[in-house]
Design a protein around this motif. Structure first.
Motif, PDB file in Angstrom:
ATOM      1  N   PHE A 131     -27.551  65.638   1.209  1.00  0.00           N
ATOM      2  CA  PHE A 131     -27.950  64.499   2.040  1.00  0.00           C
ATOM      3  C   PHE A 131     -27.615  64.769   3.504  1.00  0.00           C
ATOM      4  O   PHE A 131     -28.406  64.462   4.405  1.00  0.00           O
ATOM      5  N   ASN A 132     -26.461  65.370   3.766  1.00  0.00           N
ATOM      6  CA  ASN A 132     -26.074  65.704   5.131  1.00  0.00           C
ATOM      7  C   ASN A 132     -27.078  66.688   5.749  1.00  0.00           C
ATOM      8  O   ASN A 132     -27.460  66.548   6.915  1.00  0.00           O
ATOM      9  N   ALA A 133     -27.520  67.664   4.983  1.00  0.00           N
ATOM     10  CA  ALA A 133     -28.515  68.623   5.472  1.00  0.00           C
ATOM     11  C   ALA A 133     -29.836  67.920   5.793  1.00  0.00           C
ATOM     12  O   ALA A 133     -30.491  68.232   6.797  1.00  0.00           O
ATOM     13  N   LYS A 134     -30.225  66.969   4.942  1.00  0.00           N
ATOM     14  CA  LYS A 134     -31.454  66.210   5.198  1.00  0.00           C
ATOM     15  C   LYS A 134     -31.331  65.396   6.477  1.00  0.00           C
ATOM     16  O   LYS A 134     -32.273  65.311   7.271  1.00  0.00           O
ATOM     17  N   LEU A 135     -30.159  64.780   6.700  1.00  0.00           N
ATOM     18  CA  LEU A 135     -29.950  64.018   7.928  1.00  0.00           C
ATOM     19  C   LEU A 135     -30.029  64.908   9.156  1.00  0.00           C
ATOM     20  O   LEU A 135     -30.637  64.545  10.163  1.00  0.00           O
TER      21      LEU A 135
ATOM     22  N   SER B 175     -33.005  66.649  13.876  1.00  0.00           N
ATOM     23  CA  SER B 175     -33.544  67.730  14.704  1.00  0.00           C
ATOM     24  C   SER B 175     -35.023  67.535  15.015  1.00  0.00           C
ATOM     25  O   SER B 175     -35.509  67.986  16.047  1.00  0.00           O
ATOM     26  N   VAL B 176     -35.728  66.873  14.124  1.00  0.00           N
ATOM     27  CA  VAL B 176     -37.146  66.597  14.361  1.00  0.00           C
ATOM     28  C   VAL B 176     -37.305  65.732  15.613  1.00  0.00           C
ATOM     29  O   VAL B 176     -38.231  65.920  16.406  1.00  0.00           O
ATOM     30  N   PHE B 177     -36.375  64.813  15.827  1.00  0.00           N
ATOM     31  CA  PHE B 177     -36.451  63.904  16.962  1.00  0.00           C
ATOM     32  C   PHE B 177     -35.692  64.428  18.182  1.00  0.00           C
ATOM     33  O   PHE B 177     -35.578  63.738  19.185  1.00  0.00           O
ATOM     34  N   ARG B 178     -35.152  65.633  18.084  1.00  0.00           N
ATOM     35  CA  ARG B 178     -34.437  66.279  19.191  1.00  0.00           C
ATOM     36  C   ARG B 178     -33.331  65.398  19.758  1.00  0.00           C
ATOM     37  O   ARG B 178     -33.176  65.224  20.956  1.00  0.00           O
ATOM     38  N   GLY B 179     -32.558  64.822  18.876  1.00  0.00           N
ATOM     39  CA  GLY B 179     -31.456  63.961  19.300  1.00  0.00           C
ATOM     40  C   GLY B 179     -31.762  62.511  18.994  1.00  0.00           C
ATOM     41  O   GLY B 179     -32.907  62.136  18.772  1.00  0.00           O
TER      42      GLY B 179
ATOM     43  N   PHE C 188     -32.485  54.787  14.289  1.00  0.00           N
ATOM     44  CA  PHE C 188     -32.292  56.006  13.500  1.00  0.00           C
ATOM     45  C   PHE C 188     -31.767  55.663  12.110  1.00  0.00           C
ATOM     46  O   PHE C 188     -32.289  56.155  11.103  1.00  0.00           O
ATOM     47  N   LEU C 189     -30.765  54.818  12.036  1.00  0.00           N
ATOM     48  CA  LEU C 189     -30.209  54.430  10.730  1.00  0.00           C
ATOM     49  C   LEU C 189     -31.222  53.655   9.899  1.00  0.00           C
ATOM     50  O   LEU C 189     -31.273  53.817   8.675  1.00  0.00           O
TER      51      LEU C 189
ATOM     52  N   LYS D  39     -34.928  53.808   5.243  1.00  0.00           N
ATOM     53  CA  LYS D  39     -36.268  53.684   4.673  1.00  0.00           C
ATOM     54  C   LYS D  39     -36.737  54.978   4.017  1.00  0.00           C
ATOM     55  O   LYS D  39     -37.411  54.959   2.987  1.00  0.00           O
ATOM     56  N   LEU D  40     -36.379  56.114   4.587  1.00  0.00           N
ATOM     57  CA  LEU D  40     -36.835  57.385   4.041  1.00  0.00           C
ATOM     58  C   LEU D  40     -36.056  57.860   2.814  1.00  0.00           C
ATOM     59  O   LEU D  40     -36.607  58.412   1.880  1.00  0.00           O
ATOM     60  N   TYR D  41     -34.744  57.637   2.830  1.00  0.00           N
ATOM     61  CA  TYR D  41     -33.894  58.240   1.790  1.00  0.00           C
ATOM     62  C   TYR D  41     -33.268  57.233   0.839  1.00  0.00           C
ATOM     63  O   TYR D  41     -32.521  57.619  -0.043  1.00  0.00           O
ATOM     64  N   ALA D  42     -33.540  55.948   1.002  1.00  0.00           N
ATOM     65  CA  ALA D  42     -32.929  54.950   0.107  1.00  0.00           C
ATOM     66  C   ALA D  42     -33.663  54.867  -1.212  1.00  0.00           C
ATOM     67  O   ALA D  42     -34.752  55.226  -1.387  1.00  0.00           O
TER      68      ALA D  42
END
Length: 86
Positions: free
Chosen positions: A57-61, A66-70, A77-78, A83-86
């Motif tokens: 999960f940490n790697a996915k985060l 990184s896709v959003f460059r920060g 973001f949260l 929504k994506l990982y729940a």
């Protein structure tokens, strides 16, 4: 399980002594890390559980971030992560 756990603990002890006698700095660092966390490492043999799902999960985060460059808007973001990982 306890016998296997004891055997591994004894093997680590022998390996640790060999590392100390060898004087290789990088191995000494690893040996200190194992010595400091051996009870948590050996805990695996009690119930065969790891923290692999948390690491995944940490790697996915990190990849998502990184896709959003920060991240500028932490709340959004949260929300997206939920929504994506729940």
């Amino acid at each position: 399980m306890q016998g296997q756990k004891d055997s591994i603990y004894q093997t680590w002890g022998l390996w640790h002594n060999q590392v100390e006698n060898a004087g290789i700095t990088s191995f000494e660092s690893v040996a200190r890390s194992i010595a400091a966390h051996h009870q948590y490492i050996l805990h695996y043999f009690d119930n065969r559980s790891t923290n692999a799902s948390a690491e995944s999960f940490n790697a996915k985060l990190k990849a998502f971030r990184s896709v959003f460059r920060g991240v500028r808007d932490t709340t959004f973001f949260l929300y997206r992560v939920m929504k994506l990982y729940a």
